[in-house]
Structure formats: structure tokens, C-alpha cells
Design a protein around this motif. Sequence first.
Motif, PDB file in Angstrom:
ATOM      1  N   LEU A 105       0.825  -1.204   0.000  1.00 43.09           N
ATOM      2  CA  LEU A 105       0.000   0.000   0.000  1.00 43.09           C
ATOM      3  C   LEU A 105       0.865   1.263   0.000  1.00 43.09           C
ATOM      4  CD1 LEU A 105      -3.029   0.618   0.004  1.00 43.09           C
ATOM      5  CD2 LEU A 105      -2.900   0.858   2.485  1.00 43.09           C
ATOM      6  N   GLU A 106       2.003   1.203   0.661  1.00 44.38           N
ATOM      7  CA  GLU A 106       2.892   2.367   0.724  1.00 44.38           C
ATOM      8  C   GLU A 106       3.349   2.777  -0.672  1.00 44.38           C
ATOM      9  OE1 GLU A 106       3.239  -0.397   2.480  1.00 44.38           O
ATOM     10  OE2 GLU A 106       2.512   0.361   4.415  1.00 44.38           O
ATOM     11  N   LEU A 107       3.591   1.792  -1.550  1.00 38.30           N
ATOM     12  CA  LEU A 107       4.020   2.082  -2.914  1.00 38.30           C
ATOM     13  C   LEU A 107       2.878   2.701  -3.716  1.00 38.30           C
ATOM     14  CD1 LEU A 107       6.219   1.924  -5.072  1.00 38.30           C
ATOM     15  CD2 LEU A 107       5.468  -0.403  -5.579  1.00 38.30           C
ATOM     16  N   ILE A 108       1.670   2.208  -3.526  1.00 37.47           N
ATOM     17  CA  ILE A 108       0.505   2.750  -4.230  1.00 37.47           C
ATOM     18  C   ILE A 108       0.267   4.206  -3.835  1.00 37.47           C
ATOM     19  CG2 ILE A 108      -1.995   2.539  -4.526  1.00 37.47           C
ATOM     20  CD1 ILE A 108      -1.720  -0.450  -4.104  1.00 37.47           C
ATOM     21  N   LEU A 109       0.519   4.531  -2.578  1.00 37.74           N
ATOM     22  CA  LEU A 109       0.251   5.868  -2.062  1.00 37.74           C
ATOM     23  C   LEU A 109       1.315   6.892  -2.440  1.00 37.74           C
ATOM     24  CD1 LEU A 109      -1.008   4.851   1.493  1.00 37.74           C
ATOM     25  CD2 LEU A 109      -2.370   6.053  -0.233  1.00 37.74           C
ATOM     26  N   GLU A 110       2.438   6.458  -3.006  1.00 34.84           N
ATOM     27  CA  GLU A 110       3.491   7.400  -3.382  1.00 34.84           C
ATOM     28  C   GLU A 110       3.001   8.408  -4.421  1.00 34.84           C
ATOM     29  OE1 GLU A 110       6.981   5.446  -4.741  1.00 34.84           O
ATOM     30  OE2 GLU A 110       7.446   4.531  -2.798  1.00 34.84           O
ATOM     31  N   GLU A 111       3.482   9.642  -4.324  1.00 26.95           N
ATOM     32  CA  GLU A 111       3.129  10.682  -5.294  1.00 26.95           C
ATOM     33  C   GLU A 111       3.932  10.474  -6.572  1.00 26.95           C
ATOM     34  OE1 GLU A 111       3.378  14.621  -3.852  1.00 26.95           O
ATOM     35  OE2 GLU A 111       2.024  14.282  -2.141  1.00 26.95           O
ATOM     36  N   ARG A 112       3.247  10.635  -7.718  1.00 30.41           N
ATOM     37  CA  ARG A 112       3.913  10.447  -9.005  1.00 30.41           C
ATOM     38  C   ARG A 112       3.469  11.541  -9.970  1.00 30.41           C
ATOM     39  NH1 ARG A 112       2.394   5.326  -7.279  1.00 30.41           N
ATOM     40  NH2 ARG A 112       4.173   3.930  -6.923  1.00 30.41           N
ATOM     41  N   SER A 155       4.550  -2.086 -11.340  1.00 28.11           N
ATOM     42  CA  SER A 155       4.211  -1.950  -9.925  1.00 28.11           C
ATOM     43  C   SER A 155       4.009  -0.497  -9.517  1.00 28.11           C
ATOM     44  CB  SER A 155       5.315  -2.573  -9.050  1.00 28.11           C
ATOM     45  OG  SER A 155       5.397  -3.958  -9.274  1.00 28.11           O
ATOM     46  N   SER A 156       4.415   0.431 -10.407  1.00 28.23           N
ATOM     47  CA  SER A 156       4.241   1.859 -10.131  1.00 28.23           C
ATOM     48  C   SER A 156       3.074   2.464 -10.903  1.00 28.23           C
ATOM     49  CB  SER A 156       5.535   2.611 -10.472  1.00 28.23           C
ATOM     50  OG  SER A 156       6.606   2.149  -9.678  1.00 28.23           O
ATOM     51  N   ALA A 157       2.271   1.622 -11.521  1.00 28.46           N
ATOM     52  CA  ALA A 157       1.146   2.118 -12.322  1.00 28.46           C
ATOM     53  C   ALA A 157      -0.048   2.471 -11.437  1.00 28.46           C
ATOM     54  CB  ALA A 157       0.761   1.080 -13.371  1.00 28.46           C
ATOM     55  N   TYR A 158       0.185   3.434 -10.557  1.00 33.45           N
ATOM     56  CA  TYR A 158      -0.856   3.913  -9.644  1.00 33.45           C
ATOM     57  C   TYR A 158      -0.735   5.427  -9.525  1.00 33.45           C
ATOM     58  CZ  TYR A 158      -1.405  -0.986  -8.365  1.00 33.45           C
ATOM     59  OH  TYR A 158      -1.631  -2.336  -8.423  1.00 33.45           O
ATOM     60  N   HIS A 159      -1.893   6.101  -9.404  1.00 28.66           N
ATOM     61  CA  HIS A 159      -1.878   7.564  -9.266  1.00 28.66           C
ATOM     62  C   HIS A 159      -3.142   7.995  -8.543  1.00 28.66           C
ATOM     63  CE1 HIS A 159      -1.659  11.845 -10.424  1.00 28.66           C
ATOM     64  NE2 HIS A 159      -0.350  11.614 -10.560  1.00 28.66           N
ATOM     65  N   VAL A 182     -26.966   7.735 -13.784  1.00 31.23           N
ATOM     66  CA  VAL A 182     -25.783   7.094 -13.197  1.00 31.23           C
ATOM     67  C   VAL A 182     -25.239   7.920 -12.033  1.00 31.23           C
ATOM     68  CG1 VAL A 182     -23.438   6.266 -13.645  1.00 31.23           C
ATOM     69  CG2 VAL A 182     -25.170   6.112 -15.450  1.00 31.23           C
ATOM     70  N   THR A 183     -24.810   7.224 -10.999  1.00 31.81           N
ATOM     71  CA  THR A 183     -24.055   7.824  -9.903  1.00 31.81           C
ATOM     72  C   THR A 183     -22.652   7.221  -9.909  1.00 31.81           C
ATOM     73  OG1 THR A 183     -25.995   8.182  -8.489  1.00 31.81           O
ATOM     74  CG2 THR A 183     -23.860   8.061  -7.397  1.00 31.81           C
ATOM     75  N   VAL A 184     -21.634   8.079  -9.848  1.00 31.81           N
ATOM     76  CA  VAL A 184     -20.250   7.615  -9.777  1.00 31.81           C
ATOM     77  C   VAL A 184     -19.723   7.887  -8.374  1.00 31.81           C
ATOM     78  CG1 VAL A 184     -17.909   7.807 -10.683  1.00 31.81           C
ATOM     79  CG2 VAL A 184     -19.846   8.062 -12.222  1.00 31.81           C
ATOM     80  N   ASP A 185     -19.275   6.851  -7.705  1.00 28.13           N
ATOM     81  CA  ASP A 185     -18.713   7.007  -6.369  1.00 28.13           C
ATOM     82  C   ASP A 185     -17.320   7.616  -6.457  1.00 28.13           C
ATOM     83  OD1 ASP A 185     -18.608   6.450  -3.451  1.00 28.13           O
ATOM     84  OD2 ASP A 185     -16.962   5.144  -4.076  1.00 28.13           O
ATOM     85  N   ASP A 186     -17.026   8.579  -5.580  1.00 30.01           N
ATOM     86  CA  ASP A 186     -15.710   9.224  -5.605  1.00 30.01           C
ATOM     87  C   ASP A 186     -14.880   8.910  -4.368  1.00 30.01           C
ATOM     88  OD1 ASP A 186     -17.082  10.630  -3.694  1.00 30.01           O
ATOM     89  OD2 ASP A 186     -16.855  12.596  -4.639  1.00 30.01           O
ATOM     90  N   THR A 187     -15.246   7.842  -3.661  1.00 28.12           N
ATOM     91  CA  THR A 187     -14.477   7.448  -2.472  1.00 28.12           C
ATOM     92  C   THR A 187     -13.064   7.015  -2.851  1.00 28.12           C
ATOM     93  OG1 THR A 187     -16.517   6.654  -1.419  1.00 28.12           O
ATOM     94  CG2 THR A 187     -14.435   5.922  -0.467  1.00 28.12           C
ATOM     95  N   ASP A 188     -12.088   7.535  -2.172  1.00 29.01           N
ATOM     96  CA  ASP A 188     -10.703   7.095  -2.362  1.00 29.01           C
ATOM     97  C   ASP A 188     -10.501   5.851  -1.496  1.00 29.01           C
ATOM     98  OD1 ASP A 188      -7.983   6.688  -2.553  1.00 29.01           O
ATOM     99  OD2 ASP A 188      -7.444   8.807  -2.354  1.00 29.01           O
ATOM    100  N   ILE A 189     -10.766   4.689  -2.082  1.00 28.68           N
ATOM    101  CA  ILE A 189     -10.686   3.428  -1.333  1.00 28.68           C
ATOM    102  C   ILE A 189      -9.266   3.200  -0.808  1.00 28.68           C
ATOM    103  CG2 ILE A 189     -10.915   0.919  -1.487  1.00 28.68           C
ATOM    104  CD1 ILE A 189     -13.590   2.343  -1.520  1.00 28.68           C
ATOM    105  N   THR A 190      -8.272   3.591  -1.598  1.00 27.24           N
ATOM    106  CA  THR A 190      -6.887   3.397  -1.170  1.00 27.24           C
ATOM    107  C   THR A 190      -6.586   4.203   0.086  1.00 27.24           C
ATOM    108  OG1 THR A 190      -6.266   3.106  -3.497  1.00 27.24           O
ATOM    109  CG2 THR A 190      -4.483   3.469  -1.925  1.00 27.24           C
ATOM    110  N   ALA A 191      -7.030   5.461   0.116  1.00 26.97           N
ATOM    111  CA  ALA A 191      -6.839   6.285   1.313  1.00 26.97           C
ATOM    112  C   ALA A 191      -7.632   5.717   2.486  1.00 26.97           C
ATOM    113  CB  ALA A 191      -7.269   7.715   1.025  1.00 26.97           C
TER     114      ALA A 191
END
Length: 343
Positions: A105-112, A155-159, A182-191
Amino acid sequence: MTTFKSTDKWSSSFFSSWTIHLQDSLFIHLFSAENQAFSVMMEDTERVSVADTLFQLITSVQLDDVKTFIFKEIPGISIYERNIVVQSEQLDTHQFLSHESGPPLELILEEREANLKEEEQEEEITPNTQSKTVFLYNSHNRESFLPHLKEENPSSAYHDEVNITKVSERLRQQLEKRNIGVTVDDTDITAMLHKKGWQFYQSYEASREVVADVMKENNQLQYFIDIHRDSLPRDKTTKTINDETYATILFVVGGDHKDYEKNLSIATTLHKKIDESYPGLSRGVITKSGPGNDGIYNQDLSENALLIELGGYENTFDELYATVDVFADAFSQFYFDTEKVMK
């Protein structure tokens, strides 16, 4: 018989899963013993080895398929197991051994840094004011695409912004163009995972809370679609049709809940609709179940729940949006056909 769990039930679904990999010729052979009409079919059908069949039933190992032996003998490899229900030319043995996973998860959360060309931005469409009947969400909301990142490692294909949520927004626009609210959920599941101290594999537990809450708040919602990108390279997730390049689509159904056949039916119908007009664009329909897989994907919450994998980490938004437009056509046809039947 001694291998049966105490929780196993003598049901049609139980026997279906037990016998699903047996050769068709076995059943024809059994039928022919009672009905001579099937004897004609046996003339052009491979004869059945009783010994091989018994061995297969007892061990779940097929002598002509080495994968069935490997899956039983190598610890941990069962997480790659899935049943291909409908297969296209794009769904090959490489896909059989793919596994939905993520880096720490730490890698996914990195700023890119990310880049998005102007023509790849979503077009602005005035939100539809009619009843919202479709709910779009992203359990892996930060899944992104290398062509839009200054990265080369999958493995860095996250933003946190340039990610799969833009594909969900595009689908909202296209469905509302076709008069579907349509409703689009905007929850940041990763956060959300980070805040809870959870790991990536618990993404579906987190998104389940979101879906369950919205179902309580809005009883008009009928369809729930979880949109992902696949973890396969470009040659497995790209299709050229009539000189236009598309990101492929794959339907995933969780097989670990009792009513999964209803989810499977919708996924199969949509696959066929897409395949009629764009052969090979849909890689097919698979079910996932057993140890190491989520096996439910929140689809037990509704018989109209879907999980779709759009493209892979090397696809572009242009390719993804082209496929979303095709999916929107297929889904709207299915949606309005179903409404007519209900009326």
C-alpha cells in the motif's frame, strides 16, 4: 465420499462444480446406455476410459492437462485458479495464470507525476437529472496506466488522480447520453485502507461498506459496476478492430456465493452483445473462487452486480474510452430490453 466437508450440500450446483471438467464424451456414453439414439453420436466421439475418469473424479487431476496437477501440488498457486465460462481468442493460457494483486500500500500511495493530453480528457456533459439506477465504483481506485505516468515499472502504475476513476466518469457520460441515470462514487478506497490500517487485499471489504451504504440511501439503484484495469501487458489487453485500437474487456464473477449464477448470466449476456459487433474485444467471462481469491467481489449484495477489467497498465485513455463507448452501447441495449420485459 470421505473427502466431503460437513458443510457440503447435495445440490445441483455441488454436482456441477464436481463434474464440470469431465469430458463430454463420458456423458454421451452414459446416455447411450439408456437411449440408443445417443449411440449414433458415440461413433464420432472419443471413447471414454473408465479408469481415467475414476482417477479424475477421485484426484481432480486430468492426465492430459498438466495444470491440474500443478495446482494441487504447489502451495499457494491455487490463487491463480479460475473457471473460464466464455472464452475469446484474447483469453489464453497467460490469462489463466494471471492474478489480481497489488504492490504494498505504501508504494501505491506514493506521489507520481502524470501527463494527460487534452484530447484524452473526459468531455463535459451536463449531468442527467433522471433517476439514478446505475452505481459505478472502483475498489482499486488508484489503478493507473504507464503511458500517462513518468514510470516504467508496472508496480508503479498507480496515481491519486490520473487513474481508473476517469474511465468510470467516461462511462457515466456515455450512459447518460443514452438516458440512463448514473451515480459515480468518488471514495478514495486506497486512502480509506490507509486510514483503517488495512492492506490492498482488503479493498473489497472497504468498497463493500460504500456499496452497502449507498444501497440503503437509494433504493432506486439497480446495477452496481466495479471497474478495474487488468495487471496484464499490452499485447494481452489490446485489440485492433477496423483500424481502431481498443482496450479489451474481461468480465469477472465471484463464484463463492450461492446466487452467483445470476451475476454470471448478466456478464455472459453483455459479453455476447459486445462480441456480436466487436469480435474479440471482450476476452470473455471467468469465475474466481476458492482460497486466495476474494470469490465474492460484493456481488452477493445484488444479482445485478458486475466487475469488469478494462485494459491493462500499458493502455491509453484513448483506447479505454473507445471500449467504454462500446460497452455503453451493449449495456444500454441490455438495460432497455430488460425494462421492456419487466413492464
